[in-house]
Design an enzyme around this catalytic site. Structure first.
Site, PDB file in Angstrom:
ATOM      1  N   PRO A  16      -0.770   8.308  -1.778  1.00 33.77           N
ATOM      2  CA  PRO A  16       0.691   8.969  -2.807  1.00 33.77           C
ATOM      3  C   PRO A  16       1.581   7.743  -2.667  1.00 33.77           C
ATOM      4  O   PRO A  16       2.028   7.451  -1.979  1.00 33.77           O
ATOM      5  CB  PRO A  16       1.166  10.234  -2.516  1.00 33.77           C
ATOM      6  N   GLN A  70       0.948  16.010  -4.892  1.00 33.31           N
ATOM      7  CA  GLN A  70       1.911  16.215  -4.296  1.00 33.31           C
ATOM      8  C   GLN A  70       3.131  17.051  -4.492  1.00 33.31           C
ATOM      9  O   GLN A  70       3.900  16.080  -5.361  1.00 33.31           O
ATOM     10  CB  GLN A  70       2.154  14.924  -3.486  1.00 33.31           C
ATOM     11  N   CYS A 100       7.782  11.436   4.287  1.00 30.78           N
ATOM     12  CA  CYS A 100       9.250  10.615   3.559  1.00 30.78           C
ATOM     13  C   CYS A 100       9.972  10.706   4.221  1.00 30.78           C
ATOM     14  O   CYS A 100      11.247  11.431   4.431  1.00 30.78           O
ATOM     15  CB  CYS A 100       9.842  11.433   1.958  1.00 30.78           C
ATOM     16  N   LYS A 139       0.685  15.494   4.448  1.00 25.81           N
ATOM     17  CA  LYS A 139       1.116  14.670   5.099  1.00 25.81           C
ATOM     18  C   LYS A 139       2.458  14.511   5.705  1.00 25.81           C
ATOM     19  O   LYS A 139       3.278  14.505   5.335  1.00 25.81           O
ATOM     20  CB  LYS A 139       0.580  13.609   3.564  1.00 25.81           C
ATOM     21  N   GLY A 201      -2.143   3.475   7.357  1.00 27.78           N
ATOM     22  CA  GLY A 201      -0.841   2.858   7.891  1.00 27.78           C
ATOM     23  C   GLY A 201      -2.208   1.615   7.901  1.00 27.78           C
ATOM     24  O   GLY A 201      -2.796   0.978   9.210  1.00 27.78           O
ATOM     25  N   GLY A 224      -2.246   2.954   0.224  1.00 22.07           N
ATOM     26  CA  GLY A 224      -0.604   2.469  -0.100  1.00 22.07           C
ATOM     27  C   GLY A 224      -0.951   1.324  -0.065  1.00 22.07           C
ATOM     28  O   GLY A 224      -1.461   0.658  -1.438  1.00 22.07           O
TER      29      GLY A 224
HETATM   30  C1  LIG Z   1       6.151   2.014  -2.790  1.00 22.24           C
HETATM   31  C2  LIG Z   1       6.348   3.670  -2.059  1.00 22.24           C
HETATM   32  C3  LIG Z   1       6.246   4.732  -2.503  1.00 22.24           C
HETATM   33  C4  LIG Z   1       5.740   6.415  -1.502  1.00 22.24           C
HETATM   34  N1  LIG Z   1       5.699   6.781  -2.182  1.00 22.24           N
HETATM   35  C5  LIG Z   1       4.952   7.910  -1.660  1.00 22.24           C
HETATM   36  C6  LIG Z   1       4.977   9.198  -1.691  1.00 22.24           C
HETATM   37  O1  LIG Z   1       5.270   9.315  -3.161  1.00 22.24           O
HETATM   38  N2  LIG Z   1       4.498  10.517  -1.699  1.00 22.24           N
HETATM   39  C7  LIG Z   1       3.865  10.307   0.207  1.00 22.24           C
HETATM   40  O2  LIG Z   1       3.205  10.819   0.680  1.00 22.24           O
HETATM   41  N3  LIG Z   1       4.031   8.928   0.539  1.00 22.24           N
HETATM   42  C8  LIG Z   1       4.849   7.919  -0.155  1.00 22.24           C
HETATM   43  N4  LIG Z   1       4.773   6.325   0.282  1.00 22.24           N
HETATM   44  C9  LIG Z   1       4.047   6.310   1.391  1.00 22.24           C
HETATM   45  C10 LIG Z   1       2.861   6.054   1.144  1.00 22.24           C
HETATM   46  O3  LIG Z   1       2.055   6.688   0.948  1.00 22.24           O
HETATM   47  C11 LIG Z   1       1.533   5.977   2.653  1.00 22.24           C
HETATM   48  O4  LIG Z   1       1.393   6.818   4.262  1.00 22.24           O
HETATM   49  C12 LIG Z   1       2.358   4.343   3.248  1.00 22.24           C
HETATM   50  O5  LIG Z   1       2.871   3.455   2.538  1.00 22.24           O
HETATM   51  C13 LIG Z   1       1.756   3.716   3.901  1.00 22.24           C
HETATM   52  O6  LIG Z   1       0.429   3.369   4.095  1.00 22.24           O
HETATM   53  P1  LIG Z   1       0.274   1.994   3.594  1.00 22.24           P
HETATM   54  O7  LIG Z   1       0.431   0.888   5.047  1.00 22.24           O
HETATM   55  O8  LIG Z   1      -0.700   2.267   3.256  1.00 22.24           O
HETATM   56  O9  LIG Z   1       0.937   1.226   2.543  1.00 22.24           O
HETATM   57  C14 LIG Z   1       4.602   5.375  -0.501  1.00 22.24           C
HETATM   58  C15 LIG Z   1       5.321   4.129   0.183  1.00 22.24           C
HETATM   59  C16 LIG Z   1       5.655   3.520  -0.981  1.00 22.24           C
HETATM   60  C17 LIG Z   1       5.716   1.428  -0.218  1.00 22.24           C
END
Ligand SMILES: Cc1cc2nc3c(=O)[nH]c(=O)nc-3n(C[C@H](O)[C@H](O)[C@H](O)COP(=O)(O)O)c2cc1C
Length: 318
Positions: A16, A70, A100, A139, A201, A224
């Protein structure tokens, strides 16, 4: 990998991402190989009070399934009411946001703040489960800060409260999105619960996902930021090298926006995506400047197609 009764062959999930994982981008990522996508976080209060903008976030289409929506919030009753509304939509599961880090969210006791209150978090999961016919997933992060790495205990609590799957973003609240994710925490969670565990992550390519699966024993991986500008991340071969090879997917994104979303309101968001699709290409910064001044999706599409002709002509001259 399974969530409740749902079974999946491929363990790659789109995370998300607020401001990004709308219906168009979710369908695009499904088409490029993601096995499940999750919506942006949706306010329980917005849903329960029938706010138009929030209800619009529930837009979904059969072709994106399986999909999870979510929810975020910190009041068990309002979360339960919102879950009932979500459950009336043709979706496959409800994910609860307990990770978050944004101050505005945490200050109200939602998101990662719930990792400091196991009882309230458990009440929310229980209330949402009771009020929904769908599987409930949660999450969360490694913990609040380095002195409170509680992900394994939190996962146990979530399982006991009724969660069908958990996702661990292996960073603390204090880390925000900086530093490195500590994948060992994902392995520790996997050892502690019997429901599926999704690791999250720092996965930037398909092979990173394979590494996480192998190193942590997790059941699936969630991507993400690595999917932004790169929906090809869900495929072994990754993002194509040339503009010509990327263009069909970029244009497909525009097509999906026009087909499923209020296109006139989406221009800024689409330009952001398109700018990211150009990463690493020659001439990307000049094209990004031109994109900024496009007044409509149609003019953006024309520009992208024209650039294709220019790119292929300059290739012929070489
Ligand atoms: C711009 C942005 C928006 C995000 N929005 C959400 C969200 O709406 N809900 C959520 O659970 N995590 C959110 N996250 C966290 C991501 O889902 C993810 O857990 C985090 O970026 C780590 O994963 P990654 O290293 O693959 O980016 C957001 C992250 C970013 C950068």
């Amino acid at each position: 990998m399974k969530i409740g009764q749902l079974r999946f062959n491929k363990p790659y999930i789109l995370a998300p991402l607020a401001g990004y994982t709308d219906l168009a981008f979710r369908i695009l990522c499904r088409e490029q190989g993601a096995s499940i996508c999750i919506s942006e976080m949706i306010s329980c209060h917005g849903l329960a009070y029938g706010q138009k903008k929030t209800l619009a976030m529930l837009a979904t289409r059969a072709e994106e399934r399986p999909v999870g929506f979510q929810l975020f919030g910190n009041d068990p009753q309002v979360m339960a009411d919102a879950a009932a509304i979500m459950s009336s939509y043709p979706i496959d599961f409800i994910d609860i946001n307990m990770g978050c880090p944004v101050r505005k969210v945490v200050r109200k006791g939602s998101g990662a703040a719930l990792m400091k209150d196991f009882d309230l978090a458990g009440d929310i999961i229980g209330a949402v489960s009771k009020n929904s016919t769908l599987p409930i997933t949660v999450k969360f992060r490694s913990g609040w800060n380095n002195d409170s790495i509680v992900a394994a205990e939190f996962a146990q609590m979530a399982e006991a409260a009724g969660a069908a799957m958990v996702t661990v973003h292996a960073r603390t609240w204090a880390q925000g999105f900086g530093g490195l994710a500590n994948w060992e925490i994902i392995a520790a969670v996997k050892e502690r619960v019997s429901i599926p565990v999704i690791g999250n992550g720092d996965i930037l390519c398909y092979q990173d996902g394979e590494r996480m699966l192998e190193q942590t024993g997790c059941d699936g991986v969630m991507i993400g930021r690595g999917a932004l500008g790169n929906p090809w991340v869900f495929q072994e071969n990754g993002r194509p090298e040339t503009y010509q090879a990327r263009l069909p997917v970029i244009l497909r994104h525009l097509e999906l926006v026009r087909a499923h979303l209020p296109a006139e309101k989406m221009l800024f968001r689409v330009k952001n995506h398109v700018g990211r699709y150009l990463a690493g290409l020659p001439g990307a910064s000049k094209l990004r400047e031109q994109i900024t001044s496009c007044p409509s999706l149609e003019s953006l599409e024309e520009l992208l197609k024209l650039n294709q002709t220019e790119a292929s002509m300059s290739k012929q001259q070489e």
